[in-house]
Design a protein around this motif. Structure first.
Motif, PDB file in Angstrom:
ATOM      1  N   MET B   1       0.839  -1.190   0.000  1.00  0.00           N
ATOM      2  CA  MET B   1       0.000   0.000   0.000  1.00  0.00           C
ATOM      3  C   MET B   1       0.879   1.247   0.000  1.00  0.00           C
ATOM      4  O   MET B   1       1.483   1.573   1.010  1.00  0.00           O
ATOM      5  N   PHE B   2       0.959   1.867  -1.146  1.00  0.00           N
ATOM      6  CA  PHE B   2       1.871   3.012  -1.264  1.00  0.00           C
ATOM      7  C   PHE B   2       1.078   4.236  -1.716  1.00  0.00           C
ATOM      8  O   PHE B   2       0.035   4.123  -2.357  1.00  0.00           O
ATOM      9  N   ILE B   3       1.613   5.396  -1.398  1.00  0.00           N
ATOM     10  CA  ILE B   3       1.061   6.630  -1.946  1.00  0.00           C
ATOM     11  C   ILE B   3       2.237   7.489  -2.360  1.00  0.00           C
ATOM     12  O   ILE B   3       3.268   7.524  -1.693  1.00  0.00           O
ATOM     13  N   VAL B  18      -1.980   6.109  -5.730  1.00  0.00           N
ATOM     14  CA  VAL B  18      -2.070   5.285  -4.529  1.00  0.00           C
ATOM     15  C   VAL B  18      -2.392   3.870  -4.985  1.00  0.00           C
ATOM     16  O   VAL B  18      -3.179   3.678  -5.913  1.00  0.00           O
ATOM     17  N   SER B  20      -2.322  -0.675  -4.153  1.00  0.00           N
ATOM     18  CA  SER B  20      -2.276  -1.799  -3.218  1.00  0.00           C
ATOM     19  C   SER B  20      -2.490  -3.085  -3.990  1.00  0.00           C
ATOM     20  O   SER B  20      -3.378  -3.160  -4.844  1.00  0.00           O
ATOM     21  N   ASN B  41       4.288   0.971 -12.756  1.00  0.00           N
ATOM     22  CA  ASN B  41       5.110  -0.158 -13.177  1.00  0.00           C
ATOM     23  C   ASN B  41       6.090  -0.575 -12.089  1.00  0.00           C
ATOM     24  O   ASN B  41       6.267  -1.757 -11.798  1.00  0.00           O
ATOM     25  N   GLU B  44       4.600  -2.523  -9.632  1.00  0.00           N
ATOM     26  CA  GLU B  44       3.919  -3.681 -10.208  1.00  0.00           C
ATOM     27  C   GLU B  44       2.402  -3.560 -10.108  1.00  0.00           C
ATOM     28  O   GLU B  44       1.708  -4.511  -9.747  1.00  0.00           O
ATOM     29  N   CYS B  45       1.912  -2.399 -10.422  1.00  0.00           N
ATOM     30  CA  CYS B  45       0.478  -2.147 -10.360  1.00  0.00           C
ATOM     31  C   CYS B  45      -0.088  -1.769 -11.723  1.00  0.00           C
ATOM     32  O   CYS B  45       0.607  -1.186 -12.551  1.00  0.00           O
ATOM     33  N   ARG B  46      -1.346  -2.065 -11.903  1.00  0.00           N
ATOM     34  CA  ARG B  46      -2.122  -1.597 -13.047  1.00  0.00           C
ATOM     35  C   ARG B  46      -2.987  -0.440 -12.578  1.00  0.00           C
ATOM     36  O   ARG B  46      -3.612  -0.517 -11.521  1.00  0.00           O
ATOM     37  N   LEU B 120      -9.969   7.905   1.811  1.00  0.00           N
ATOM     38  CA  LEU B 120      -9.081   6.764   1.604  1.00  0.00           C
ATOM     39  C   LEU B 120      -9.111   5.895   2.855  1.00  0.00           C
ATOM     40  O   LEU B 120      -8.689   6.330   3.933  1.00  0.00           O
ATOM     41  N   ASP B 122      -8.169   2.136   4.730  1.00  0.00           N
ATOM     42  CA  ASP B 122      -7.361   0.910   4.734  1.00  0.00           C
ATOM     43  C   ASP B 122      -8.241  -0.193   5.308  1.00  0.00           C
ATOM     44  O   ASP B 122      -8.644  -0.126   6.469  1.00  0.00           O
TER      45      ASP B 122
END
Lengths: 455, 455, 455, 455
Positions: B1-3, B18, B20, B41, B44-46, B120, B122
């Motif tokens: 989970m990044f922002i 953002v 996850s 990328n 590793e997210c779409r 947002l 979690d």
């Protein structure tokens, strides 16, 4: 007025640089400090102060080196277990002005006795702190571990409780900036989320929600944490201060025809490629320790004065591995060997493989004469394990190797197969010839609905 | 989970990604969208969804382009002034799941009627929102401007008041993620600080502290904001959606001996170097507009279909300038001319200079026949100005040029000399031969303790 | 088998790394050696040997540092003027095997007595050398200068003649890889082209075409070269070997309100921005020395132990400047000051300008009481100059300053205005209050068809 | 005057950009053309012309796209097999001026009928060409293949002979800049060395040394080259011109739980990781094609309109793979799947392995019921092979698959094990359940001194 988080994967370490009007402060720098200087330069700031929220035990602090490089002052909390020779001691309410910012010390002992937190005020909007650097005192979703003083465990857990109340009281509206995120060895329950506020933690953090000090102490004392042997070395080094930069600068490539000669005796061969590569083919007597597992397990399996040949896909990967080792004080990565096993073999060199096997085959083999060795943490094992399995935590494998018989047949397992491969490589490099890896491990087993036990 | 926050200097625009567990969401993307794809990328997210907090009027939205590139869906609030042809309309409480995150729409009209904020959550720590994307509704230290509907100004200010109460109520513990920071044309009072929480704003934000709706409305209606002419073009373009990427890809270099020929007539020559360089020597008929002032003043001084030659220190600077222009829909930067005036002169080309003068000389010249032209904002001028000065806001210089006489002598001034140089260059390029720049301007004047007036 | 040329602008220095099958050799490394290690790493090579074609006098050799870093051996020719303490001496025909490559020494004295060239053979295609590293013996379009031994100038010119014949004979089909390109102080006639062969030089190089040894000697002795005072320091340092890396790592930013206080006395203020910026506005008492002129003129105008504040557009430019200084042994760049003169002035600081003037104005002023000072090289001056001008080479300005009167009025000129600005800044910083720069200089004068003289 | 070589690994393709005084020319650009624009920009040049030395058959030409981007003109030789719709035809002695450079066409048919070479003259040192771009006519150590016109093979070989004599005559002192280096499918005997001169080739290039035209023709006609099926598609595309840029911009990540569902039927799963990784564990039905083998073998094994899921270690590796595919016209890489097989398995997914075996085990197994399949080129096979082996070139495996029986047991081999793994993966993905890879292959076999056969 900028703030930037510097994440160090593997260690799940978070450090910060915050600056305003030409001056910047760094909180808990890691050993490879160029990144702080780069950010300061880009923001046209001079780093004037460096805060350490506590004496780190899981990584080499970059504070002494960065201080030397920038002419900055290192600030450290009181009551350190050993004198921090390179730092000035700060106390409750001590302040540092940074442009239009003000940083203010809050003593928050518990995780360590010298733990401090640092409030961050904006002089233009100064009603309450806008942020707080919480070190290893308060994480997103968790709080610091309190097992470093075995003889006073209840006492320090109580200290931590009081410190947390202090944070809740003095910074209710602040964003929290902790020293670690999910994946750190400094806590089990940290959120995967990288951002939070004191107010949000008050409502969501299981430990911050506890209102009763005794209940908090009991819960903390019931926690089980592993204590890697390299921690004591980190503590010693971080008291006196490491001010050499990351080593080595250059990892000398080792030609394919040289590795089998003298190096196998004088060096540890550590293969940092993916586990799939290692399973497929690796150099005889080499250990498996994938790049992102180095900081978590090198401190258990190897000694910091071992001389190391890094086996990797390429130089970049090898350099990254050497950097990871260096962050925890392993400074003897000397050579890089390119893991092109087809080339090695074509030149007459030997290779070894380890067979990964699926759940169905594991089920069948353990009914024969194969031993199933589960190397997860004890807490994981207790939650669910396979009846036939024996438990040795991966970190304890070196110490408990004598309990296993090299003539026996072993299938290693963990949650997915990663740690199992590291364990299998460790056994194989120590003369165990019959080793297989349970690929998918506990996950695959449960996906088949095979039975598990709890304890 | 990044922002991750993506800052766009000049526009002081903040956008966010953002993510996850393999999926990411982008909020308010700018036109040059590669950065979002790169971050996705790397993690590793779409990118599955793109939120627009409102129809932007100060920059080209990258939402349509990014959506096309990633196969993502654009989500936009209800009640837009014109149909947003490329987006799906979302309403209060609509939700989007992103891995272990949940985003939830809060309708917060006021700045625009289609403004939304996005909570947002979690899922693992779901007691209250951990963050809120506040668009142009709530900034650090300020709130959104409400002058876009002149006929309903009290109404929309009231809407904003209600929206802010809504945010206070539904996300008291959240970090705020606004769409702009200090320096934006979308507000005057934004903090230089880049981080805050709803709770901290409640205590510190002058407008959020107002408890009385009528008082809030009156205060908002008393604000004076400039409305650059390009805003209406942005609104038009952002309704229909711009899905061509930043232009041009290549800025053709123009040899030193070519500029004086045909290009001076068909092209605007815009010199984006530092003001010191422009003062020292520049190409005749070229305008001064330093790199980081482009997005703030190009929309006032030039037309978006003007063909432009960028004069810069080097190609990199020229490309950065073209990018800045492109972000606000100026897509006709065609050539780059290297501003080596020594070379140009050595090949027989002409150059022009503008003299910077200190406060003492200004004082003396205005007592003679020189006019002092102050080009700051009216609010700045009212706070303190020099008695002898005349005021024309830099953004209005093009429209009010006829009020000035090219035969007269002008000293331009602002707060420091930056805008004054842009103004001086504008006058000079329009045939004013006697122009000087008051270097240091109001700051230098006051440093000398010379008298000022207020109004 | 790869070869890569590393160009160092300013010094117009060319160094090389050539590698094969896991081993690489570096020829004439500069002081900032990371680039060689990076290239070696990327090509999976270990640097085993470092050749120095001669003891460099115009830059700090990186050989000792690189050798220490990589465990490589430094190889140097015989007959050095002073013992090269860190190197092994190699002689004619000595060979080094590098994978499938062979490097072979050719003694080519003349430029210096220890000059060698190095033949490059491909063992698979070994009929004749494929390349030759020619150091300062043979350049593209020129040959090495032979003025370093004033008492034996005919002798060393003759040595060079013989060395060139040797190269023609032993490597007729080879590509040449010289140590300098156009713009170097090590030669005047070098081609702008970066590539050539021995055969092509035989047909085109004016000096290589000379078949008569005596004629060659006479022509070489007739050449006039400048000898910057820092050369002798370079020779001393390069004999003993500099093995500290480039300094400083960090250039501390100096806030805008600090420069005027103590620093102006203890430090040289060197403004490395473009000349246009300096002309427009600069800090009082600061010198002009644009980034790409540092290595050519710092050695004339400043002392290597001067403590320096770099004034630049930004930190990156300042760091680049410090690097340039460091390459020639100036290691005391300590501070960076951001040259935002508008800001400086707005805070009450002073600024100074220099007026650039066109040819027509120069023509008019020299007929009044202005002196015209031409600071080009003597060879340029002799080819064509303005009758009214006086000549002092820019490099000699410090030594001959007493010949000029600070009360007089000076217009400086060169070929374009670059060196003229450096000269004007030097005069102004030394108390000359009436200084102007002839923008375009000789080029602009001739473009007007104004009369020139030759001598 | 600069020249820069752009190497494209895999294709072993060499392209060039050469510039002078603000203008640059590109020779034989590849499809991903950003690099040429970047170099031009950095050197402050405009790309005015693009030369194609011939119609490429092994890669997509970037000429049309680059021309569109820069407003440049594409120049192509006469006698193309199909009209080059986007180019201007140039003939013998046609010239292009580029600053101080002159490029001059030499018609050098043979490899193709439209092949040209381009002489490079420096106007300041113009006695003979300093360089020559030789396309696929003359390589370092080899000459172009002449098998593209099967009905006129003697004729075109003779044309090539004449062309080579022409080059020897007109550019004896020049550096050669060919279009391919070692590893290209356009020649077998190219040197590993990246640099040479015409003169050096005359002495060392086996084919250039041949003085007799008939002997040359016979030797060329005796050569055996493989002709990948995608060549004809390249020829078609390069005649009409591809002016879309590399696709895809974004490779969408595919979550771990999605691959096994619909994608396995509609997509090719191509695993581009190292062969060791693939051997260790891979997704069922996935093909092995390591990153640096894509351009050599994709054109044999897969169709250019196949939709592809790239399986890779990370997004960067996947993007690199998509780029490689795109360079040869395979534009349908749509998804990226992260090859973390431990994770995949832990979520219940399946994995497959292939056993690598050493020479001793191969020796033993082929004496049982295992077939040994050698997939090297025929020329390699003829030089030395194992008696028990059967030969099918890897490129022919798709076409000749019906000759093998999925029920049989196969050990694949090549020179080292790389191509053998690709072959093993191809068999396994096509339903062969008993496949092993001979690790080390011919190299390992010969290192054991096991017997081999020739011819």
């Amino acid at each position: 007025m900028f703030i930037q988080t510097i994440k160090t994967p593997g260690l799940a370490h978070l450090s910060y640089i915050v600056g305003s009007q030409g001056t910047a402060v760094v909180i808990d720098p890691r050993r490879d400090v160029d990144i702080y200087v780069d950010i300061a330069n880009k923001n046209e700031c001079r780093i004037s102060h460096i805060f350490e929220t506590h004496r780190n035990e899981d990584l080499i602090s970059g504070a002494p080196l960065l201080a030397k490089l920038c002419g900055a002052q290192v600030l450290h909390g009181p009551h350190a277990d050993a004198e921090i020779t390179y730092a000035v001691t700060v106390h409750q309410d001590d302040q540092v002005e940074v442009g239009n910012l003000r940083l203010e010390v809050v003593e928050t002992p518990g995780h360590t006795k010298d733990s401090i937190s640092i409030l961050l005020f904006d002089n233009d909007f100064a009603e309450g702190a806008a942020g707080i650097f919480t070190g290893d005192t308060l994480f997103v979703g968790d709080v610091g571990r309190t097992d470093f003083y075995p003889l006073e465990s209840a006492h320090v857990a109580g200290l931590l409780y009081d410190s947390l109340q202090k944070i809740k009281a003095c910074a209710p509206a602040a964003i929290i900036y902790p020293a670690h995120g999910a994946g750190s060895v400094c806590g089990d329950g940290m959120a995967d989320r990288e951002f939070s506020t004191v107010a949000h933690e008050v409502k969501n953090n299981p430990l911050l929600k506890i209102d009763d000090k005794q209940e908090f102490i009991q819960q903390k004392m019931a926690e089980q944490h592993y204590l890697p042997p390299y921690f004591s070395e980190m503590e010693r080094l971080n008291s006196q201060g490491v001010n050499t930069s990351v080593q080595p600068k250059v990892l000398t490539p080792l030609p394919h025809n040289q590795l089998n000669k003298k190096y196998q005796q004088a060096y540890l061969l550590i293969d940092v490629r993916s586990i799939e590569s290692y399973l497929g083919a690796h150099i005889a007597h080499s250990f498996s320790l994938p790049l992102d597992m180095i900081t978590a397990y090198a401190g258990w399996l190897f000694k910091s004065d071992d001389k190391i040949v890094i086996i990797a896909d390429d130089q970049h990967m090898a350099s990254q591995a050497a950097l990871q080792f260096s962050r925890i004080g392993y400074d003897h990565c000397e050579y890089y060997f390119s893991a092109n096993l087809a080339e090695v073999s074509a030149k007459g060199g030997d290779f070894v493989s380890v067979s990964p096997i699926p759940a169905s085959e594991v089920k069948s083999l353990v009914e024969q004469d194969w031993n199933l060795l589960d190397v997860r943490k004890l807490t994981e094992y207790k939650q669910a394990h396979i009846a036939a399995s024996k438990h040795i935590f991966l970190g304890h494998l070196a110490a408990q190797l004598s309990k296993l018989n090299p003539q026996d047949k072993y299938i290693t397992m963990c949650a997915s197969g990663m740690r199992a491969t590291v364990a299998a490589g460790y056994l194989q490099a120590n003369g165990f010839d019959n080793v297989k890896v349970f690929m998918g491990s506990m996950g695959a087993w449960q996906a088949q609905d095979y039975p598990v036990e709890k304890a």
